[in-house]
Design an enzyme around this catalytic site. Structure first.
Site, PDB file in Angstrom:
ATOM      1  CG  ASN A 113      -2.403  -0.775   1.082  1.00 33.59           C
ATOM      2  OD1 ASN A 113      -3.057  -0.340   0.324  1.00 33.59           O
ATOM      3  ND2 ASN A 113      -2.314  -1.903   1.585  1.00 33.59           N
ATOM      4  NE  ARG A 163      -0.685  -2.914  23.258  1.00 39.38           N
ATOM      5  CZ  ARG A 163      -0.200  -3.677  22.141  1.00 39.38           C
ATOM      6  NH1 ARG A 163       0.443  -3.261  21.285  1.00 39.38           N
ATOM      7  NH2 ARG A 163      -0.704  -4.888  22.352  1.00 39.38           N
ATOM      8  CG  MET A 211       0.852  -5.673  10.693  1.00 41.32           C
ATOM      9  SD  MET A 211      -1.009  -5.735  10.177  1.00 41.32           S
ATOM     10  CE  MET A 211      -1.503  -7.128  10.934  1.00 41.32           C
ATOM     11  CG  ASN A 215      -5.781   1.257   9.433  1.00 45.13           C
ATOM     12  OD1 ASN A 215      -4.655   1.012   9.118  1.00 45.13           O
ATOM     13  ND2 ASN A 215      -6.671   0.527  10.086  1.00 45.13           N
ATOM     14  CG  HIS A 249      -9.902  -3.238   8.547  1.00 46.44           C
ATOM     15  ND1 HIS A 249      -9.096  -3.924   9.350  1.00 46.44           N
ATOM     16  CD2 HIS A 249     -11.067  -4.192   8.480  1.00 46.44           C
ATOM     17  CE1 HIS A 249      -9.749  -5.233   9.792  1.00 46.44           C
ATOM     18  NE2 HIS A 249     -10.739  -5.204   9.287  1.00 46.44           N
ATOM     19  CG  ASP A 303     -10.014  -2.690  12.399  1.00 46.91           C
ATOM     20  OD1 ASP A 303      -8.779  -1.947  12.208  1.00 46.91           O
ATOM     21  OD2 ASP A 303      -9.529  -3.822  12.866  1.00 46.91           O
ATOM     22  CD  GLN A 314     -11.013  -2.680  -6.785  1.00 46.55           C
ATOM     23  OE1 GLN A 314     -11.054  -1.361  -6.821  1.00 46.55           O
ATOM     24  NE2 GLN A 314     -10.492  -3.494  -7.875  1.00 46.55           N
ATOM     25  CD  GLU A 315      -5.938  -3.839   1.387  1.00 47.77           C
ATOM     26  OE1 GLU A 315      -4.940  -3.132   1.841  1.00 47.77           O
ATOM     27  OE2 GLU A 315      -6.295  -4.928   1.733  1.00 47.77           O
TER      28      GLU A 315
HETATM   29  C1  GRF Z   1      -3.248  -4.757   3.800  1.00 48.45           C
HETATM   30  O1  GRF Z   1      -4.109  -5.809   3.392  1.00 48.45           O
HETATM   31  C2  GRF Z   1      -3.958  -3.866   4.753  1.00 48.45           C
HETATM   32  O2  GRF Z   1      -5.209  -3.655   4.442  1.00 48.45           O
HETATM   33  C3  GRF Z   1      -3.654  -4.448   6.135  1.00 48.45           C
HETATM   34  O3  GRF Z   1      -2.456  -4.904   6.034  1.00 48.45           O
HETATM   35  C4  GRF Z   1      -1.949  -5.365   4.591  1.00 48.45           C
HETATM   36  C5  GRF Z   1      -0.815  -4.463   4.400  1.00 48.45           C
HETATM   37  O4  GRF Z   1      -0.241  -5.015   3.246  1.00 48.45           O
HETATM   38  N1  GRF Z   1      -3.837  -3.441   7.248  1.00 48.45           N
HETATM   39  P1  GRF Z   1       0.854  -4.066   2.561  1.00 48.45           P
HETATM   40  O5  GRF Z   1       1.862  -4.108   3.540  1.00 48.45           O
HETATM   41  O6  GRF Z   1       0.277  -2.665   2.346  1.00 48.45           O
HETATM   42  O7  GRF Z   1       1.428  -4.870   1.445  1.00 48.45           O
END
Ligand code: GRF
Length: 212
Positions: free
Chosen positions: A14, A61, A86, A103, A105, A141, A169-170
């Site tokens: 992404n 944290r 993450m 973010n 998701h 989320d 799509q992301e």
């Molecule tokens: C993606 O599917 C995003 O929606 C989720 O973690 C994944 C990250 O993928 N939060 P990348 O590291 O962007 O390839």
């Protein structure tokens, strides 16, 4: 021009889509909590300051988030972009960036918050699945939704084929959401996002369909 900082933990596809979209923003830095994240190498190769803020030496944290905030705030970003980051963030962190933390998701929120979204979508038998860009609030989320993309779930889909269809799509909607932010077209009010001038309607996605 607005400044953004992107947070990743892994491959960073992404983040790459955002970089490659040539948005009217300055990408000041890419920061990972995993020093060996593949995405850091990509950012470096593109000449973007890329660094790790390793969460492992931290015993809480709060202490990790404090160091992360310091690293981010060095660049004074208008927007902090979580792109496969993450880590669960503390309320203090989220409040510090209210209205400037987004973010992506991999589900159509509010369905399937949390992990393993594609597997859970398959198990639930939904016919349409997708992804969501949202502002981040302390409830994981659940923040105000900027944009969503929907994809069909085919009867022979596996977790992997479905994930790949959603990821494609992301890579469209995340750069789009950031472009809107950069153009000052997003307003947040009463927990909802209005995207000014972006209400072009497409026909509904119905799945399955029937070929005659
Ligand atoms: C993606 O599917 C995003 O929606 C989720 O973690 C994944 C990250 O993928 N939060 P990348 O590291 O962007 O390839």
């Amino acid at each position: 021009m607005k400044t953004i900082v992107i947070l990743i933990s892994g491959r960073g596809s992404n983040m790459q889509a955002i970089v490659e979209a040539n948005l009217p923003v300055r990408i000041a830095a890419v920061i990972s909590n995993q020093p060996d994240a593949e995405g850091l190498r990509y950012a470096q190769a593109k000449g973007i300051p890329a660094m790790a803020v390793d969460h492992r030496p931290h015993t809480s944290r709060a202490s990790f988030d404090t160091e992360l905030m310091r690293a981010i705030d060095h660049y004074a970003p208008d927007l902090v972009v979580l792109a496969g980051f993450m880590r669960i963030l503390t309320d203090d962190f989220v409040h510090h960036y209210t209205g400037r933390l987004i973010n992506i998701h991999p589900s159509l929120l509010p369905a399937f918050p949390g992990l393993a979204t594609h597997q859970r979508a398959l198990e639930a038998g939904v016919k349409i699945h997708g992804c969501t860009v949202h502002f981040v609030t302390p409830a994981i989320d659940h923040g105000p939704i900027v944009v969503q993309a929907a994809v069909p779930v085919k009867s022979d889909d596996t977790r992997e084929t479905l994930a790949a269809r959603v990821l494609e799509q992301e890579h469209h909607i995340y750069p789009q959401a950031i472009r809107w932010f950069a153009q000052d077209r997003l307003t947040l009010s009463a927990g909802r996002v209005n995207v000014h001038g972006a209400e072009t309607l497409k026909p509904a996605l119905c799945f399955p369909g029937e070929s005659l």
